[in-house]
Design a protein around this motif. Sequence first.
Motif, short mmCIF file in Angstrom:
data_model
loop_
_atom_site.label_atom_id
_atom_site.label_comp_id
_atom_site.label_asym_id
_atom_site.label_seq_id
_atom_site.Cartn_x
_atom_site.Cartn_y
_atom_site.Cartn_z
N ARG A 146 11.68 -13.28 -8.23
CA ARG A 146 10.64 -12.25 -8.89
C ARG A 146 11.32 -11.04 -9.48
O ARG A 146 11.09 -10.52 -10.49
CB ARG A 146 9.69 -11.87 -7.94
CG ARG A 146 8.93 -10.89 -8.37
CD ARG A 146 7.46 -10.68 -7.57
NE ARG A 146 6.67 -9.55 -8.02
CZ ARG A 146 5.66 -9.58 -9.19
NH1 ARG A 146 5.83 -10.57 -9.94
NH2 ARG A 146 5.17 -8.38 -9.72
N HIS A 163 -0.31 -1.71 -1.82
CA HIS A 163 -1.11 -1.53 -3.00
C HIS A 163 -0.65 -0.52 -4.08
O HIS A 163 -1.41 -0.36 -5.12
CB HIS A 163 -2.38 -1.10 -2.69
CG HIS A 163 -3.08 -2.11 -1.55
ND1 HIS A 163 -3.43 -3.40 -2.05
CD2 HIS A 163 -3.42 -2.04 -0.55
CE1 HIS A 163 -4.02 -3.92 -1.03
NE2 HIS A 163 -4.01 -3.23 0.27
N THR A 214 -2.84 -3.55 -13.70
CA THR A 214 -2.40 -2.41 -12.62
C THR A 214 -3.03 -1.26 -13.29
O THR A 214 -3.00 -0.79 -14.32
CB THR A 214 -0.89 -2.21 -12.44
OG1 THR A 214 -0.12 -3.40 -12.17
CG2 THR A 214 -0.68 -1.13 -11.56
N LEU A 228 11.23 -9.99 -13.48
CA LEU A 228 10.70 -8.57 -13.49
C LEU A 228 11.70 -7.90 -14.59
O LEU A 228 11.61 -7.24 -15.62
CB LEU A 228 10.57 -7.67 -12.53
CG LEU A 228 8.97 -8.07 -11.90
CD1 LEU A 228 9.01 -7.14 -10.47
CD2 LEU A 228 8.00 -7.43 -12.66
N HIS A 279 -0.43 -6.94 -16.03
CA HIS A 279 -0.66 -7.02 -14.63
C HIS A 279 -2.04 -6.70 -14.18
O HIS A 279 -2.41 -6.64 -12.71
CB HIS A 279 0.51 -6.22 -13.65
CG HIS A 279 1.99 -7.09 -13.93
ND1 HIS A 279 2.34 -7.93 -12.89
CD2 HIS A 279 2.78 -7.02 -14.82
CE1 HIS A 279 3.55 -8.26 -13.43
NE2 HIS A 279 3.73 -7.84 -14.69
N THR A 312 6.02 -5.31 -5.77
CA THR A 312 5.12 -5.82 -4.74
C THR A 312 3.66 -5.91 -5.46
O THR A 312 2.65 -6.13 -4.54
CB THR A 312 5.11 -4.66 -3.69
OG1 THR A 312 4.77 -3.50 -4.14
CG2 THR A 312 6.57 -4.59 -2.93
N GLU A 313 3.68 -6.18 -6.68
CA GLU A 313 2.51 -6.52 -7.20
C GLU A 313 1.38 -5.40 -7.00
O GLU A 313 0.37 -5.59 -6.52
CB GLU A 313 2.07 -7.94 -6.96
CG GLU A 313 3.08 -8.92 -7.60
CD GLU A 313 2.43 -10.35 -7.06
OE1 GLU A 313 2.03 -10.91 -7.73
OE2 GLU A 313 2.96 -10.70 -5.87
N ASP A 343 -1.50 -2.65 -7.00
CA ASP A 343 -2.70 -2.53 -7.63
C ASP A 343 -2.98 -1.14 -8.36
O ASP A 343 -3.73 -1.02 -9.56
CB ASP A 343 -4.15 -2.23 -6.78
CG ASP A 343 -4.05 -3.30 -5.93
OD1 ASP A 343 -4.29 -4.76 -6.26
OD2 ASP A 343 -3.97 -3.46 -4.41
N PHE A 393 7.08 -2.46 -9.86
CA PHE A 393 5.76 -3.73 -10.01
C PHE A 393 6.27 -4.83 -9.02
O PHE A 393 5.73 -5.90 -9.05
CB PHE A 393 5.96 -4.43 -11.43
CG PHE A 393 5.05 -3.50 -12.41
CD1 PHE A 393 3.57 -3.72 -12.45
CD2 PHE A 393 5.67 -2.40 -12.95
CE1 PHE A 393 3.04 -2.95 -13.23
CE2 PHE A 393 4.71 -1.70 -13.87
CZ PHE A 393 3.21 -1.80 -13.95
#
Length: 229
Positions: A124, A89, A196, A128, A194, A161-162, A164, A159
């Motif tokens: 991915r 996260h 975030t 990025l 995203h 691991t995407e 939060d 970014f």
Amino acid sequence: MTTSPIIRVAGLTHRVGLGDTSLTILQGIGLEVKPGQSLALVGASGSGKSTLLGLLAGLDIASEGDIEIRGQSLAALDEEQRALLRARHIGFVFQSFLLLPTLTALENVMLPAELQGRSQCRERALQLLAQVGLAERVRHFPSQLSGGEQQRVAIARAFMTEPDILLADEPTGNLDHHTGAQIIELLFRLNREHGTTLVIVTHDEALAGRCERRLLMSAGRLEEQHAES
């Protein structure tokens, strides 16, 4: 509809031992951050900003009080569980980039996802790196990149691991004004795209001014600063 805070801090106090005595670094801090918000932590060096960032990441546990990330109390987790929560996260960007010198830009960006056993890491990471303007530099090693390019790689890695939440400690601190401005634009573009949540420790007034909220750390206490009308 009310959105629950993604970060909640309550009664947070942190002390470090100094021989037979202790030094209070943070005292009685309370804070709530909504998903997708951008927050700047400003204040003099040694005021406790980076200590708070480390506690938010679960790298240490506070002496008193608690931090909740996505409703999960960090104090209730052991070290391994906190590491897992970070991996899933939370992303990090540091002043000193912290890229692995023996890995290419592409390999540095892929690494966090590879460590989690995720699939399609290469695709991915390439996407990025293209988003941060480094599509032509994917095979370059950190020593072959400028400071600004290295920070772009670090942001792409954060970014990967995407996350939060993105925690950034002086992300423009080692960059010249022009390059710092480019990094600021990149951070906030990725924040929008995203969704975030950004928590940024900074002395950079331009960066702090772009954030939705600005909190001043002074003598271990936190005070919200409101923009002048």
